[in-house]
Motif scaffolding. Structure first.
Motif, PDB file in Angstrom:
ATOM      1  N   TRP A  90     -40.509   6.031  -1.290  1.00  0.00           N
ATOM      2  CA  TRP A  90     -40.982   4.654  -1.460  1.00  0.00           C
ATOM      3  C   TRP A  90     -41.577   4.442  -2.847  1.00  0.00           C
ATOM      4  O   TRP A  90     -41.034   3.710  -3.644  1.00  0.00           O
ATOM      5  CB  TRP A  90     -41.988   4.318  -0.350  1.00  0.00           C
ATOM      6  N   SER A  91     -42.701   5.130  -3.119  1.00  0.00           N
ATOM      7  CA  SER A  91     -43.332   4.940  -4.428  1.00  0.00           C
ATOM      8  C   SER A  91     -43.080   6.136  -5.333  1.00  0.00           C
ATOM      9  O   SER A  91     -43.203   7.281  -4.890  1.00  0.00           O
ATOM     10  CB  SER A  91     -44.842   4.772  -4.255  1.00  0.00           C
ATOM     11  N   ILE A 104     -37.167   0.384  -3.215  1.00  0.00           N
ATOM     12  CA  ILE A 104     -36.817  -0.950  -3.724  1.00  0.00           C
ATOM     13  C   ILE A 104     -37.933  -1.945  -3.412  1.00  0.00           C
ATOM     14  O   ILE A 104     -38.770  -1.735  -2.532  1.00  0.00           O
ATOM     15  CB  ILE A 104     -35.476  -1.471  -3.116  1.00  0.00           C
ATOM     16  N   TRP A 105     -37.914  -3.049  -4.165  1.00  0.00           N
ATOM     17  CA  TRP A 105     -38.807  -4.164  -3.892  1.00  0.00           C
ATOM     18  C   TRP A 105     -37.996  -5.451  -4.071  1.00  0.00           C
ATOM     19  O   TRP A 105     -36.932  -5.430  -4.695  1.00  0.00           O
ATOM     20  CB  TRP A 105     -40.023  -4.131  -4.829  1.00  0.00           C
ATOM     21  N   LEU A 106     -38.486  -6.523  -3.473  1.00  0.00           N
ATOM     22  CA  LEU A 106     -37.738  -7.786  -3.453  1.00  0.00           C
ATOM     23  C   LEU A 106     -38.558  -8.889  -4.099  1.00  0.00           C
ATOM     24  O   LEU A 106     -39.776  -8.954  -3.918  1.00  0.00           O
ATOM     25  CB  LEU A 106     -37.461  -8.215  -2.007  1.00  0.00           C
ATOM     26  N   ARG A 107     -37.879  -9.737  -4.832  1.00  0.00           N
ATOM     27  CA  ARG A 107     -38.525 -10.974  -5.289  1.00  0.00           C
ATOM     28  C   ARG A 107     -37.465 -12.037  -5.504  1.00  0.00           C
ATOM     29  O   ARG A 107     -36.470 -11.781  -6.181  1.00  0.00           O
ATOM     30  CB  ARG A 107     -39.291 -10.748  -6.610  1.00  0.00           C
ATOM     31  N   MET A 165     -50.076   1.208  -4.444  1.00  0.00           N
ATOM     32  CA  MET A 165     -48.802   1.236  -3.743  1.00  0.00           C
ATOM     33  C   MET A 165     -49.125   1.672  -2.311  1.00  0.00           C
ATOM     34  O   MET A 165     -49.801   2.688  -2.118  1.00  0.00           O
ATOM     35  CB  MET A 165     -47.849   2.263  -4.375  1.00  0.00           C
ATOM     36  N   VAL A 166     -48.653   0.907  -1.348  1.00  0.00           N
ATOM     37  CA  VAL A 166     -48.937   1.227   0.060  1.00  0.00           C
ATOM     38  C   VAL A 166     -47.726   1.960   0.627  1.00  0.00           C
ATOM     39  O   VAL A 166     -46.626   1.400   0.688  1.00  0.00           O
ATOM     40  CB  VAL A 166     -49.223  -0.044   0.872  1.00  0.00           C
ATOM     41  N   ALA A 226     -45.687  -2.709  -0.952  1.00  0.00           N
ATOM     42  CA  ALA A 226     -45.335  -1.786   0.140  1.00  0.00           C
ATOM     43  C   ALA A 226     -43.828  -1.577   0.073  1.00  0.00           C
ATOM     44  O   ALA A 226     -43.086  -2.203   0.823  1.00  0.00           O
ATOM     45  CB  ALA A 226     -45.754  -2.367   1.486  1.00  0.00           C
ATOM     46  N   PRO A 227     -43.364  -0.727  -0.850  1.00  0.00           N
ATOM     47  CA  PRO A 227     -41.915  -0.663  -1.111  1.00  0.00           C
ATOM     48  C   PRO A 227     -41.118  -0.254   0.120  1.00  0.00           C
ATOM     49  O   PRO A 227     -41.653   0.370   1.043  1.00  0.00           O
ATOM     50  CB  PRO A 227     -41.786   0.428  -2.189  1.00  0.00           C
TER      51      PRO A 227
END
Ligand SMILES: [Zn+2]
Ligand SMILES: [Zn+2]
Length: 326
Positions: A90-91, A104-107, A165-166, A226-227
Motif C-alpha cells: 500500500w504505502s 494506487i490512489w484515486l482523484r 499514510m493509513v 489510505a492507499p
C-alpha cells in the motif's frame, strides 16, 4: 367529523397515496426496461465462485433479505482473502521508492501510482501546504502498529495520525468469516435501492467483497491517504480486506461475444462485469445504477473505471445481506 378525525383521514389517505405516487414516478422507459429484464431472467451461477474461497458448501435456502421479503438465496461463506493475488503493498517506505513499493490512489477519475515521489508531492497534488507525509530523513509516516492503524482508520481520525499514510497489515486483522446471502433470481425493481449501512455491494469470484465508495472526504480531511493495492483493495480493522476498485487482478470470466468479462455478482444477484471489454471500450447506455440489459446476460452491471471510486452506483434489484463474524 371533528378536526382530530379529519387529520387522521388525511394521514391515512396520504399513506395510501404515497406509494402510488412513487410508482407512477417511474418513467415509461424504466417500466419497459423492467419488463424486458424480468422477461429474460438470468440466475446466479454458484459454480463461478472459486471453490478455494469457500468455507464449506454453498447452501440454497429461503432467507429474509434486505426489504424483509423471503426468497430463495445462495448462502456463501468466505474468509475474504484473495487467492489469485497478494495483498499490498500500500504505502512505500521512503520518498525515493519506486511504484513497486506502493499501491494506487484515486482523484477525479484518475488512478495514480503511490510511489515515493507521489507521497513527497502531496502538498502540490492537493494544492494544500498542510500535507507532509514524510520526515526530513526521507522516510514516510505510515501507521506501523495495529494500534496506530486502528486509531487512524476511525471516521474521526486520531489527531496523532493526521498527516500519515493509513495502512493495515494482514497480520493485524483477526480472521473473519463473511457470509453473503444473494437472491438466486434477481428482480429488476422500478426504484433503485441505495447501499446499506453494513458496507458491501457485491462479491468477486474470490470471495472478497466489493465495497461502496471509500469515504475520501473524511480521509483527506485528516490529511491522510489510505492507499489501495494494485488490485484496488485495502484492509479495514473490522471488515478485513475489500475492494474499492475493479482493476482486473481477480478471476474474470471471458465472454465469447467479446463483451467485457464477468468479475463477480452484486448483492442483488445481478452479474457484475468489468468496466471495459478486450478492445478497451467502456459499456454505454448504463442507467443510474451502473447497469444495462442485453439478451445474453440479462440486466447486469459494469464496474466504474478504477479511478472513479464507484463500482456500482445503486442496486437495481433488492439486495441480499452481508454479515461478518469473528
Ligand atoms: Zn475501504
Ligand atoms: Zn454489458
Amino acid at each position: 367529523m371533528n378536526d382530530q378525525s379529519r387529520r387522521w383521514v388525511l394521514l391515512i389517505a396520504l399513506a395510501v397515496m404515497l406509494p402510488m405516487v412513487s410508482c407512477s414516478r417511474a418513467s415509461e422507459e424504466t417500466r419497459r426496461a423492467a419488463d424486458q429484464a424480468n422477461a429474460h431472467p438470468v440466475q446466479v451461477d454458484p459454480t463461478f465462485f472459486m471453490t478455494e474461497a469457500l468455507v464449506g458448501e454453498v447452501l440454497t435456502e429461503e432467507r429474509t433479505i434486505s426489504d424483509g421479503s423471503r426468497v430463495m438465496c445462495y448462502v456463501y461463506q468466505t474468509r475474504s482473502v484473495p487467492i489469485e493475488h497478494e495483498m499490498g503493498p500500500w504505502s512505500p517506505g521512503r520518498i525515493d521508492d519506486d511504484k513497486e513499493a506502493g499501491g494506487i490512489w484515486l482523484r477525479d477519475g484518475q488512478v495514480y501510482d503511490v510511489d515515493g515521489p507521489f507521497v513527497r508531492n502531496m502538498a502540490e497534488f492537493y494544492d494544500d501546504p498542510e500535507w507532509k507525509l514524510y520526515r526530513d530523513d526521507g522516510t514516510i509516516k505510515v501507521t506501523d502498529t495495529k494500534e496506530a492503524f486502528e486509531a487512524a482508520a476511525r471516521p474521526d481520525v486520531d489527531p496523532k495520525y493526521h498527516n500519515h499514510m493509513v495502512e493495515g497489515r494482514p497480520e493485524w486483522i483477526e480472521p473473519t468469516i463473511t457470509t453473503y446471502i444473494i437472491p438466486v433470481q434477481p428482480i429488476y425493481n422500478l426504484s433503485p435501492a441505495p447501499f446499506g449501512r453494513g458496507g458491501g455491494i457485491g462479491v468477486a469470484f474470490n470471495g472478497v467483497n466489493f465495497d461502496p465508495p471509500a469515504p475520501l472526504h473524511a480521509i483527506l480531511g485528516a490529511h491522510t491517504i489510505a492507499p489501495f493495492d494494485d488490485a484496488g483493495g485495502h484492509l479495514n480493522p473490522h471488515a478485513g480486506y475489500h475492494y474499492h476498485a475493479a482493476t482486473g487482478k481477480t478471476k474474470q470470466i471471458e465472454q465469447p461475444d467479446g463483451h467485457a468479462p464477468m468479475i463477480g455478482y452484486a448483492l442483488d444477484g445481478f452479474g457484475l462485469y468489468a468496466h471495459m471489454d478486450g478492445q478497451g471500450h467502456a459499456a454505454d447506455g448504463l442507467d443510474e445504477c451502473g447497469g444495462h440489459f442485453d439478451e445474453t446476460r440479462g440486466y447486469h452491471y459494469h464496474a466504474g473505471s478504477p479511478g472513479s471510486n464507484q463500482i456500482i452506483r445503486a442496486f437495481r434489484g433488492t439486495p441480499g445481506l452481508i454479515t461478518t463474524e469473528d
